[in-house]
Design a protein around this motif. Structure first.
Motif, short mmCIF file in Angstrom:
data_model
loop_
_atom_site.label_atom_id
_atom_site.label_comp_id
_atom_site.label_asym_id
_atom_site.label_seq_id
_atom_site.Cartn_x
_atom_site.Cartn_y
_atom_site.Cartn_z
N GLU A 18 37.58 45.39 34.70
CA GLU A 18 37.05 44.16 35.26
C GLU A 18 36.37 44.49 36.60
O GLU A 18 36.24 45.63 36.97
N THR A 66 41.99 43.33 36.74
CA THR A 66 42.03 41.97 36.23
C THR A 66 40.93 41.10 36.83
O THR A 66 40.48 41.34 37.95
N GLU A 114 46.21 46.71 42.59
CA GLU A 114 45.56 47.14 41.35
C GLU A 114 44.72 48.38 41.58
O GLU A 114 44.28 48.66 42.71
#
Length: 346
Positions: free
Chosen positions: A86, A112, A188
């Motif tokens: 993403e 994400t 992340e």
């Protein structure tokens, strides 16, 4: 017999006074507010920084910087194997001396869509795009890739359309260092996948879709060049920049594969049952212009340039179109599995 008791008691009293003094330090409310606004750290972390450094603001900033780098490095090592499919496409543009114009595009990935919508991530993407403006100078009018490794080692710059006093921008930290710190903040895996630049002695333009003015889920660049070298006045330069943006938007919306018909490999062309239809879909210059399907992009660019007073017209010199995550093989439920493992203590 030796008597140790008075010395031990004295040492204990000294330690007690030391810990009592440390415990008595409370974070200055004004400094706490300023620190949180400037660094975007949590309330707990901001308090810790001020208390540990006796409310010395600069020392607290330095402590937070070191803490963020350490935490980010540890987190980056932990999440390095996760798929980052993403993220965001970001662009930046600037006009140089004379008639030269530059525009850049980058793709910054995360795991994400939720994180890609975070302001910290969006600001990072736009600043990386701005930094890439300074790195590469194609010869003549061109659209070329920028070395990701060189970009990662470059000091982070602010976006030309954003006013910021963020210390990250003025500290001399590299793009890679800020990415590592951001991994620590957002939790992340974050990777800089690719970057490109368009340069023209005419105008360049950029367009992003699926986000805000500087970031989105897909984006494109275009370089538009007058057919004859000439000095453009302000009005002509503005008009040509608008044309370049229109071409970039066309590329984003209609997903061409080639700039000109002659760019299509012979075996690919011969495999088409309707070559004319294929050309009108795959070749940017031969696509119907989205706001006037009766003319092609090449015809629109030339006519619009002439209407702006550029007598010999103009042509598209190059373009690029990117979409977030294209070509990345995503693992289904990759991030969800990681969260589940963490919850189970694995």
């Amino acid at each position: 017999m030796y008597r140790w008791t008075p010395l031990i008691c004295q040492t204990r009293r000294s330690l007690c006074r030391h810990y009592a003094a440390a415990a008595a330090i409370k974070p200055d409310i004004k400094l706490l507010k300023q620190l949180r606004q400037e660094t975007e750290v949590s309330m707990t972390k901001a308090k810790e920084a001020l208390v540990k450094n006796g409310n010395d603001y600069q020392k607290a900033l330095d402590w937070l910087e070191q803490d963020a780098q350490v935490a980010g490095t540890k987190k980056a090592q932990k999440v390095a194997g996760r798929t980052a499919g993403e993220g965001l496409i970001s662009t930046a543009s600037v006009s140089a001396e004379g008639t030269q114009s530059k525009s850049t595009i980058i793709e910054l990935n995360c795991e994400t869509d939720f994180v890609s919508r975070n302001d910290v991530f969006k600001n990072l993407a736009s600043r990386i795009a701005a930094t890439s403006l300074l790195l590469h100078e194609p010869a003549g009018a061109a659209v070329e890739l920028i070395s990701v490794e060189s970009l990662l080692q470059s000091p982070l710059m602010p976006h030309p359309e954003q006013q910021t006093e963020d210390p990250d921008v003025t500290s001399g930290k590299t793009v890679n260092e800020i990415i590592v710190e951001t991994i620590g903040k957002l939790g992340e895996n974050i990777t800089l996948r690719r970057a490109a630049i368009a340069v023209a002695n005419g105008a360049t333009g950029s367009y992003v879709h699926g986000g805000d003015a500087a970031t989105g889920k897909m984006g494109g660049l275009a370089a538009v060049q007058p057919l004859k070298v000439s000095t453009l006045n302000d009005s002509q330069a503005t008009a040509l920049s608008k044309i370049a943006r229109q071409v970039a938007r066309q590329a984003v919306g209609f997903k061409p594969t080639y700039l000109n018909t002659e760019d299509i490999p012979a075996d690919e062309m011969n495999a088409q049952s309707d070559q004319k239809q294929y050309i009108s879909e795959a070749v940017l210059n031969q696509q119907p212009y989205l706001l006037n399907p009766d003319i092609t992009i090449a015809e629109h660019v030339n006519k619009a340039a002439q209407d702006a007073g550029i007598q010999d017209g103009a042509a598209v010199a190059g373009y690029v179109r990117w979409e977030v995550g294209e070509g990345i093989k995503k693992k289904e439920n990759d991030f969800a599995n990681e969260v589940q493992k963490a919850a189970q203590g694995n």
